[in-house]
Write a protein that holds these residues in place. Structure first.
Motif, PDB file in Angstrom:
ATOM      1  N   GLN A  34       0.838  -1.187   0.000  1.00 44.46           N
ATOM      2  CA  GLN A  34       0.000   0.000   0.000  1.00 44.46           C
ATOM      3  C   GLN A  34       0.882   1.249   0.000  1.00 44.46           C
ATOM      4  O   GLN A  34       1.966   1.247   0.565  1.00 44.46           O
ATOM      5  N   TYR A  36       0.684   5.521   0.775  1.00 44.26           N
ATOM      6  CA  TYR A  36      -0.073   6.593   1.417  1.00 44.26           C
ATOM      7  C   TYR A  36       0.663   7.912   1.231  1.00 44.26           C
ATOM      8  O   TYR A  36       1.886   7.955   1.083  1.00 44.26           O
ATOM      9  N   GLN A  38       1.165  11.587   3.305  1.00 45.34           N
ATOM     10  CA  GLN A  38       0.946  12.274   4.572  1.00 45.34           C
ATOM     11  C   GLN A  38       1.430  13.713   4.463  1.00 45.34           C
ATOM     12  O   GLN A  38       2.586  13.968   4.134  1.00 45.34           O
ATOM     13  N   GLY A  43      -3.278  13.041   9.080  1.00 42.70           N
ATOM     14  CA  GLY A  43      -3.139  11.601   9.024  1.00 42.70           C
ATOM     15  C   GLY A  43      -2.804  11.141   7.614  1.00 42.70           C
ATOM     16  O   GLY A  43      -3.074  11.845   6.645  1.00 42.70           O
ATOM     17  N   PRO A  44      -2.199   9.953   7.494  1.00 37.59           N
ATOM     18  CA  PRO A  44      -1.913   9.416   6.154  1.00 37.59           C
ATOM     19  C   PRO A  44      -3.202   9.213   5.367  1.00 37.59           C
ATOM     20  O   PRO A  44      -4.241   8.872   5.926  1.00 37.59           O
ATOM     21  N   PHE A  46      -4.741   7.107   2.108  1.00 37.27           N
ATOM     22  CA  PHE A  46      -4.521   5.957   1.225  1.00 37.27           C
ATOM     23  C   PHE A  46      -4.570   6.397  -0.237  1.00 37.27           C
ATOM     24  O   PHE A  46      -5.475   7.136  -0.649  1.00 37.27           O
ATOM     25  N   LEU A  49      -3.251   0.450  -3.681  1.00 36.82           N
ATOM     26  CA  LEU A  49      -2.829  -0.852  -3.194  1.00 36.82           C
ATOM     27  C   LEU A  49      -2.552  -1.723  -4.401  1.00 36.82           C
ATOM     28  O   LEU A  49      -3.341  -1.743  -5.355  1.00 36.82           O
ATOM     29  N   LEU A  89       4.403   7.263   2.150  1.00 36.52           N
ATOM     30  CA  LEU A  89       4.692   6.090   2.976  1.00 36.52           C
ATOM     31  C   LEU A  89       4.289   4.823   2.230  1.00 36.52           C
ATOM     32  O   LEU A  89       3.227   4.787   1.608  1.00 36.52           O
ATOM     33  N   SER A  93       1.773  -5.503   3.319  1.00 35.34           N
ATOM     34  CA  SER A  93       0.772  -6.098   4.210  1.00 35.34           C
ATOM     35  C   SER A  93       0.212  -7.381   3.597  1.00 35.34           C
ATOM     36  O   SER A  93       0.564  -7.760   2.497  1.00 35.34           O
ATOM     37  N   PRO A  99      -0.029  -4.600   8.346  1.00 32.79           N
ATOM     38  CA  PRO A  99       0.587  -3.483   7.624  1.00 32.79           C
ATOM     39  C   PRO A  99       1.600  -2.765   8.498  1.00 32.79           C
ATOM     40  O   PRO A  99       1.293  -2.336   9.605  1.00 32.79           O
ATOM     41  N   PHE A 101       4.480   0.242   8.308  1.00 29.38           N
ATOM     42  CA  PHE A 101       4.790   1.402   7.493  1.00 29.38           C
ATOM     43  C   PHE A 101       6.279   1.683   7.452  1.00 29.38           C
ATOM     44  O   PHE A 101       6.981   1.556   8.462  1.00 29.38           O
ATOM     45  N   ARG A 103       9.294   4.549   6.869  1.00 22.64           N
ATOM     46  CA  ARG A 103       9.460   5.869   7.486  1.00 22.64           C
ATOM     47  C   ARG A 103       8.985   6.977   6.556  1.00 22.64           C
ATOM     48  O   ARG A 103       8.718   8.097   6.993  1.00 22.64           O
TER      49      ARG A 103
END
Lengths: 111, 114
Positions: A34, A36, A38, A43-44, A46, A49, A89, A93, A99, A101, A103
């Motif tokens: 996945q 993301y 940020q 928040g991250p 999505f 995927l 990120l 998963s 999942p 993450f 860094r």
């Protein structure tokens, strides 16, 4: 132990170019990967995927590849814009793997 | 708005206090999570609940206790707060626990312990 590596240095590119971010993982075989975005103080969010049996996935200007042999995913943003500047990120998963993450890599698109 | 909402957004408290963070999702998802993002920006899973049942409990001090009264809510209670608990705590949800779907994250709670 499972390890996820993303470039810790910021990626600086010029507007209009293609940004390519890398995610490498070791010591496990996730079924999915996945990605993301940020933004600072948020928040991250999505983005995409990709499954282990998919080589490539696209969504608008985004493209993700997943090479299970190399244990690597590449995330591309074509025709990048300053609004694409954020931290990206990756999170392998699936199966028995929760999942986890990376860094994140900071992308800065200059006008 | 369909979302994951968590409260409060900011929390400043003294060492030794007990505090709670609340999370609610209206997406109809079965699985909810608490993640901690430290100053180095690592996002680490703490807990996960699937339909009110605890399914993931990572190595978190037992001062942290999650509670899920129903599948739309997952709260986090922290006892005897320590300086090292300062971080941003994110709640998230996903359709199920196969981890084959993307997560929806809340906007985070920035906890500062002084």
């Amino acid at each position: 132990s499972q390890k996820i590596e993303q470039n810790s240095e910021a990626l600086n590119i010029q507007e209009g170019k293609t940004a390519t971010l890398t995610c490498n993982y070791t010591n496990y075989s996730p079924a999915y990967l996945q990605w993301y975005r940020q933004d600072p103080g948020r928040g991250p969010v999505f983005l995409l995927l990709i499954r282990e049996n998919e080589k490539e996935k696209r969504k608008e200007r985004l493209k993700v590849t997943f090479d299970t042999t190399l244990k690597q995913s590449l995330f591309h943003i074509t025709a990048s814009q300053p609004a694409d500047s954020a931290t990206y990120l990756c999170a392998p998963s699936g199966g028995s793997y929760i999942p986890t993450f990376g860094r994140g890599t900071s992308l800065i698109v200059h006008p | 708005d369909t979302a994951v909402s968590q409260t409060p957004k900011y929390l400043v408290t003294q060492m030794g206090n007990d505090k709670s963070i609340k999370c609610e999702q209206n997406l109809g998802h079965d699985t909810m999570y608490w993640y901690k993002q430290d100053s180095k920006k690592f996002l680490k899973i703490m807990f996960s609940y699937n339909n009110k049942e605890l399914i993931i409990n990572e190595t978190v001090p037992n001062r942290f206790s999650p509670k899920s009264p129903d599948k739309a809510h997952l709260n986090l209670h922290i006892n005897s707060l320590e300086l090292g608990d300062s971080a941003v705590y994110f709640c998230a949800s996903s359709q199920d626990s196969s981890w084959g779907d993307g997560y929806t994250f809340g906007s985070g709670t920035r906890l500062t312990v002084v």
